[in-house]
Motif scaffolding. Structure first.
Motif, PDB file in Angstrom:
ATOM      1  N   ILE B  27       0.834  -1.200   0.000  1.00 29.87           N
ATOM      2  CA  ILE B  27       0.000   0.000   0.000  1.00 29.87           C
ATOM      3  C   ILE B  27       0.864   1.244   0.000  1.00 29.87           C
ATOM      4  O   ILE B  27       0.644   2.187  -0.745  1.00 29.87           O
ATOM      5  CB  ILE B  27      -0.937  -0.003   1.228  1.00 29.87           C
ATOM      6  CG1 ILE B  27      -2.029  -1.048   1.024  1.00 29.87           C
ATOM      7  CG2 ILE B  27      -1.541   1.361   1.439  1.00 29.87           C
ATOM      8  CD1 ILE B  27      -3.075  -1.044   2.094  1.00 29.87           C
ATOM      9  N   VAL B  28       1.888   1.217   0.838  1.00 29.25           N
ATOM     10  CA  VAL B  28       2.765   2.378   0.949  1.00 29.25           C
ATOM     11  C   VAL B  28       3.383   2.691  -0.414  1.00 29.25           C
ATOM     12  O   VAL B  28       3.361   3.821  -0.891  1.00 29.25           O
ATOM     13  CB  VAL B  28       3.871   2.133   1.995  1.00 29.25           C
ATOM     14  CG1 VAL B  28       4.866   3.280   1.987  1.00 29.25           C
ATOM     15  CG2 VAL B  28       3.259   1.977   3.373  1.00 29.25           C
ATOM     16  N   GLN B  29       3.877   1.641  -1.055  1.00 27.18           N
ATOM     17  CA  GLN B  29       4.528   1.811  -2.348  1.00 27.18           C
ATOM     18  C   GLN B  29       3.570   2.411  -3.379  1.00 27.18           C
ATOM     19  O   GLN B  29       3.894   3.345  -4.092  1.00 27.18           O
ATOM     20  CB  GLN B  29       5.038   0.435  -2.811  1.00 27.18           C
ATOM     21  CG  GLN B  29       5.604   0.413  -4.194  1.00 27.18           C
ATOM     22  CD  GLN B  29       6.897   1.208  -4.264  1.00 27.18           C
ATOM     23  OE1 GLN B  29       7.496   1.519  -3.248  1.00 27.18           O
ATOM     24  NE2 GLN B  29       7.293   1.559  -5.465  1.00 27.18           N
ATOM     25  N   ARG B  30       2.354   1.855  -3.403  1.00 24.55           N
ATOM     26  CA  ARG B  30       1.337   2.298  -4.358  1.00 24.55           C
ATOM     27  C   ARG B  30       1.026   3.788  -4.142  1.00 24.55           C
ATOM     28  O   ARG B  30       0.936   4.556  -5.081  1.00 24.55           O
ATOM     29  CB  ARG B  30       0.083   1.456  -4.110  1.00 24.55           C
ATOM     30  CG  ARG B  30      -0.970   1.582  -5.126  1.00 24.55           C
ATOM     31  CD  ARG B  30      -0.863   0.490  -6.168  1.00 24.55           C
ATOM     32  NE  ARG B  30      -1.546   0.908  -7.371  1.00 24.55           N
ATOM     33  CZ  ARG B  30      -0.926   1.325  -8.457  1.00 24.55           C
ATOM     34  NH1 ARG B  30       0.392   1.384  -8.498  1.00 24.55           N
ATOM     35  NH2 ARG B  30      -1.607   1.690  -9.516  1.00 24.55           N
ATOM     36  N   LEU B  31       0.848   4.149  -2.886  1.00 22.28           N
ATOM     37  CA  LEU B  31       0.503   5.538  -2.589  1.00 22.28           C
ATOM     38  C   LEU B  31       1.667   6.478  -2.898  1.00 22.28           C
ATOM     39  O   LEU B  31       1.458   7.603  -3.327  1.00 22.28           O
ATOM     40  CB  LEU B  31       0.086   5.673  -1.119  1.00 22.28           C
ATOM     41  CG  LEU B  31      -1.293   5.073  -0.808  1.00 22.28           C
ATOM     42  CD1 LEU B  31      -1.543   5.016   0.685  1.00 22.28           C
ATOM     43  CD2 LEU B  31      -2.388   5.878  -1.483  1.00 22.28           C
ATOM     44  N   TYR B  32       2.885   5.989  -2.684  1.00 21.41           N
ATOM     45  CA  TYR B  32       4.050   6.809  -3.003  1.00 21.41           C
ATOM     46  C   TYR B  32       4.098   7.117  -4.484  1.00 21.41           C
ATOM     47  O   TYR B  32       4.355   8.233  -4.901  1.00 21.41           O
ATOM     48  CB  TYR B  32       5.341   6.072  -2.604  1.00 21.41           C
ATOM     49  CG  TYR B  32       5.827   6.438  -1.226  1.00 21.41           C
ATOM     50  CD1 TYR B  32       4.961   6.371  -0.151  1.00 21.41           C
ATOM     51  CD2 TYR B  32       7.128   6.848  -1.014  1.00 21.41           C
ATOM     52  CE1 TYR B  32       5.396   6.706   1.113  1.00 21.41           C
ATOM     53  CE2 TYR B  32       7.564   7.189   0.254  1.00 21.41           C
ATOM     54  CZ  TYR B  32       6.700   7.107   1.315  1.00 21.41           C
ATOM     55  OH  TYR B  32       7.125   7.446   2.554  1.00 21.41           O
ATOM     56  N   GLU B  33       3.868   6.062  -5.275  1.00 21.15           N
ATOM     57  CA  GLU B  33       3.963   6.247  -6.719  1.00 21.15           C
ATOM     58  C   GLU B  33       2.986   7.277  -7.238  1.00 21.15           C
ATOM     59  O   GLU B  33       3.287   8.007  -8.165  1.00 21.15           O
ATOM     60  CB  GLU B  33       3.688   4.920  -7.433  1.00 21.15           C
ATOM     61  CG  GLU B  33       4.897   4.043  -7.485  1.00 21.15           C
ATOM     62  CD  GLU B  33       4.512   2.602  -7.697  1.00 21.15           C
ATOM     63  OE1 GLU B  33       3.359   2.341  -8.063  1.00 21.15           O
ATOM     64  OE2 GLU B  33       5.378   1.745  -7.481  1.00 21.15           O
ATOM     65  N   ILE B  34       1.790   7.310  -6.652  1.00 24.98           N
ATOM     66  CA  ILE B  34       0.839   8.286  -7.151  1.00 24.98           C
ATOM     67  C   ILE B  34       1.031   9.632  -6.470  1.00 24.98           C
ATOM     68  O   ILE B  34       0.301  10.559  -6.743  1.00 24.98           O
ATOM     69  CB  ILE B  34      -0.614   7.816  -7.018  1.00 24.98           C
ATOM     70  CG1 ILE B  34      -0.897   7.346  -5.619  1.00 24.98           C
ATOM     71  CG2 ILE B  34      -0.915   6.719  -8.015  1.00 24.98           C
ATOM     72  CD1 ILE B  34      -2.309   6.874  -5.424  1.00 24.98           C
TER      73      ILE B  34
END
Lengths: 662, 77, 129
Positions: B27-34
């Protein structure tokens, strides 16, 4: 041939740019092994032929999502000569993230600074020269929707092939750089790895713990050493993401000047209403109603014209061909069968056109937003909604659209219920039978509409069941970027419509054509026994029909209706084609003929419509399902649809009888 | 005193600065990317409970589910 | 943007919204004057009326947010106006090929579409995107 890959975030105008480059010279296929759409096109400029590859729209290049992995693998292993990175000029901050990743991959990047007009009109000034200098690549402002800057972009693509690119390293700070360096040193020892991949990139990926990349280390004898060196307890991926955004914000600060105060944009205003707490869903339903009205009412005269044309051709063939067998083959077989299917080209194209308008204007994503709350309650994902909508056009693109759902469980449920969406190939069957049993008035329309509703209701029910039995748990979180609203371009919508609708034409020309010939043969032979096709009871098809008739007898369907269901396995519109071939070409078209044949009562006809809706995903859909998910789930889908069809048809007839219908 | 709160606590029109993201690595990674990286200022555009919320992050409109939004910690501005 | 202009648009939208509401009721219950009974069509008009009317109060206060409802209203009016013009054309084609009789009946959605064009023009002049 020179290969050029197009890449960019979603909603930056990549498709328009691709169309600008290739026009109609494009080919849609799939990436090997997965059903992510692969678009390839050709473009000749300055006497050189280019192959243009449209990579999936992504924000980043991790191994987490299949789209991103495909894009990354293509750049690393396919080694395109040029990678055109399309970025949204109004939103550099987000778009440059992907650019940095591409540069890290040491791809030969040319940047298309798209939506330049919107940025300019919105008071955003970008120092292009400075941006080129900071990134070490050429940057060309473009407007894909009007074609501005496209020629310059083409020139730059050609230039960039010859030109040695100035490499710019984006530093991540001393501590991280030291770690990268350490891993790099060891990788360099392995010649094969170092030759195959950009070393710095490989080191970074290993530090990030990218699983796909770690797998690539398998053959290397330095594997353990590399992994040992890369050991760290930090969450490198997150730290690096943060650093990259730092770098980007510094670049943006230097390059972009915004004039004027921030004010409410057009998109803000529309979102305020379309996503409104109360008005959101009614507005969505109203627009859906417009789509259906357009599909059915607007296309009607065009269908009638096709119908008249084929009826007229059939008459001419009958009168002018002296050989009675050939005359029957041409008019009752080919023309009646294919004609009865082609009649549905106008509504199908109309529906795809309307859906393309909704999609291209940016509204469809809002519909997903509005519906998310509802979908979540049903155990589905907000994003499941778009595949379902597209499924109304055709289940195949619908199922393919499900790939935007990252979570596998959610994706499989979405795929498994998609065949319950009344695709446009089912429309011919509904329209024909509703017309026959209810006439042309309000009731027929209501009957057709009720099939769509029935499909949705069953889809919801099945989704809940699957969620309970097969995929326990809650739908995964919903993340979706809502694109800027745009005035849909006629040309893009037409192209979209053509791309999706041509399936139907191809099917009519190949598949349905073959089926129709088989049916004609089966229903006219043995020629003498059937007396040249006039007493069909003595034909081969009657044998087959009578053989499977007992299964459907309880529903009150005769053998002709039963055999039509059998051919409907291939494609649902073949049901109509079968009726056409069985009834032969007659004055007044197939509907009159079917009416006079009295095969259906209102009740048995209605149950038949429901059965056709549910009983089996067509062969082409099954093919796509097999590629999209494990065979097990396709098998479950086939089983449940067949079972459900019998159950629902029985319930309809039971209730109908109780209510006194016959 | 804790001065940060989940993103879901902001009403439409309010702005907040991302402090931290709680949750698993995925989740953290996904949110970082956006774009939900710490210190980014985000603006809530639409938030009807229940239902997803719409946030302006680095110039893009991102719709995220309420559950996910609850993992993003922000300081109200 | 000048507040008076927003207010003027608000008044315009109020009138248009009320007409939509009125015709919507006629379509839902049907048979009044020459308005046909069309329940779904009437419900659509109700949605459009609600969109305009929700924005009126705020627009009269001179708020920019009120304007967004008017923009969405104009958008919906256009969609349905153009839709019924296309269907009218389709009916005429149907008549040409001898399948149905044809009367040049302009559904209320069509003339309402023409009635909102001045509002659309005013908004387009005021808003840049």
């Amino acid at each position: 041939m020179t290969t050029v890959a197009l890449i960019g975030n979603p909603n930056v105008g990549k498709t328009e740019l691709f169309n600008r480059f290739t026009g109609l010279k494009q080919h849609v296929g799939n990436w090997p092994g997965v059903t992510v759409e692969k678009k390839v096109g050709k473009c000749v400029c300055k006497g050189k032929e280019f192959e243009i590859i449209d990579l999936p729209g992504t924000y980043s290049l991790t191994a987490n999502a299949i789209d991103e992995l495909i894009a990354r693998n293509f750049i690393v292993e396919g080694k395109p000569d040029v990678v055109v990175d399309i970025i949204d000029a109004t939103n550099l901050e987000r778009n440059l993230y992907l650019t940095l990743l591409l540069l890290e991959l040491e791809a030969n990047v040319v940047i298309a600074l798209n939506m330049w007009d919107i940025a300019r009109n919105g008071g955003i000034e970008i120092d292009v020269k400075k941006l080129e200098e900071l990134l070490g690549t050429s940057v060309i402002p473009t407007v894909a929707t009007t074609g501005e800057g496209i020629e310059k972009l083409k020139d730059e693509i050609i230039n960039s092939i010859k030109k040695e690119r100035r490499k710019i390293k984006f530093g991540y700070g001393k501590e991280i750089e030291n770690k990268i360096k350490k891993v790099k040193e060891i990788i360099k020892k392995d010649d094969e790895l170092a030759k195959k991949y950009p070393v710095r990139w490989l080191a970074i990926k290993i530090l990030e713990g990218d699983e796909e990349i770690l797998k690539k280390l398998d053959g290397s004898k330095y594997k353990n050493e590399i992994i040992e060196a890369a050991k760290n307890d930090e969450d490198f991926e997150s730290v690096l993401a943060e650093k990259r955004y730092d770098i980007i914000s510094r670049i943006v600060e230097e390059v972009v000047t915004k004039k004027g105060k921030e004010e409410w944009t057009f998109s803000d205003m529309l979102d305020h209403v379309f996503l409104h707490r109360v008005l959101g869903i009614p507005i969505f339903l109203a627009l859906l109603y417009a789509v259906f009205q357009f599909t059915f009412s607007f296309s009607a005269p065009f269908s009638d014209m096709i119908d008249l044309f084929f009826g007229w051709l059939g008459e001419i063939a009958k009168q002018n061909i002296s050989n009675s067998m050939l005359a029957s083959f041409v008019s009752d077989g080919v023309l009646a069968g294919v004609g009865s299917v082609l009649v549905f080209v106008p509504p199908i194209f109309a529906m795809f056109f309307a859906l393309a308008l909704l999609e291209n204007s940016g509204y469809l994503a809002r519909a997903a937003f509005v519906m998310d709350r509802l979908m979540y309650k049903l155990g589905l994902h907000g994003k499941s909604f778009i595949p379902m909508m597209i499924g109304f056009g055709c289940n195949i693109p619908g199922i393919m659209a499900a790939r935007s759902i990252e979570n596998e469980k959610d994706r499989i449920i979405t795929i498994m219920i998609n065949p319950l969406m009344s695709c446009s190939a089912r429309l011919p069957v509904y329209a024909l039978i509703a017309g026959v049993i209810f006439g042309s008035g309000y009731m027929a329309g209501a009957a057709i509409f009720s099939m769509y509703l029935l499909g949705i209701a069953l889809a919801i029910m099945m989704a809940l069941i699957f969620r309970k039995l097969l995929f326990k748990g809650k739908p995964s979180p919903f993340v979706l970027e809502l694109p800027r609203y745009m005035f849909p371009k006629m040309k893009t919508a037409m192209l979209h419509m053509w791309e999706r609708g041509k399936w139907f034409l191809i099917k009519a020309g190949t598949f349905i054509f073959a089926v129709v010939i088989i049916i004609w043969f089966l229903s006219n032979f043995p020629w003498n026994a059937t007396n040249g096709g006039t007493s069909i009871e003595n034909s081969y098809i009657a044998y087959f029909g009578h053989a499977i008739e007992p299964v459907f007898k309880p529903f009150g369907w005769n053998w002709q209706a039963s055999i039509a269901l059998f051919f409907g396995f291939l494609a649902k519109e073949a049901v109509v084609g079968t009726f056409g071939a069985l009834l032969g070409s007659t004055q007044g078209g197939i509907m009159e003929a079917l009416k006079n044949a009295h095969w259906f009562t209102p009740l048995t006809g209605f149950a038949y419509m429901a059965f056709v809706l549910i009983y089996f995903p067509c062969v082409a859909t099954i093919g796509v399902m097999l590629r999209e998910m494990k065979a097990r789930y396709t098998l479950i889908t086939v089983t449940y649809t067949i079972t459900l069809a019998f159950i629902v048809a029985s319930i309809i007839e039971l209730i109908g009888h109780l209510l006194g219908f016959s | 005193m804790i001065d940060y709160m989940p993103l879901t606590f902001l009403a439409a029109g309010e702005k907040g600065q991302v402090v931290d993201i709680k949750g698993g690595r995925g989740i953290v990674q996904r949110l970082y990317e956006i774009g939900f990286v710490p210190s980014t200022v985000v603006e809530v555009l639409v938030s009807h409970n229940p239902g997803p919320i719409l946030v302006n992050v680095k110039g893009a409109r991102i719709a995220i589910g309420r559950g996910m939004a609850a993992k993003i910690m922000v300081r109200r501005l | 943007m000048r507040e008076e202009k927003v207010k003027a648009m608000g008044i315009y939208a109020a009138i248009i919204g009320l007409i939509y509401l009125f015709i919507s009721i006629m379509e839902i219950f049907g048979g009044i004057y020459n308005v046909p009974k069309d329940i779904f069509g009437g419900l659509v008009l109700l949605v459009i009326a609600a969109t305009y009317l929700t924005g009126v109060k705020r627009a009269l206060n001179g708020e920019c947010k009120g304007l967004s409802f008017l923009i969405a209203g104009v958008f919906l009016s256009s969609v349905f106006g153009i839709l019924y013009i296309l269907i009218l054309f389709a009916n005429w084609l149907e008549y040409l090929i001898g399948n149905a009789s044809f009367s040049f009946y302009l559904r209320p959605e069509i003339w309402l579409f023409f009635a909102i064009l001045p509002l659309a023009y005013l908004i387009k002049k005021e808003i840049r995107w």
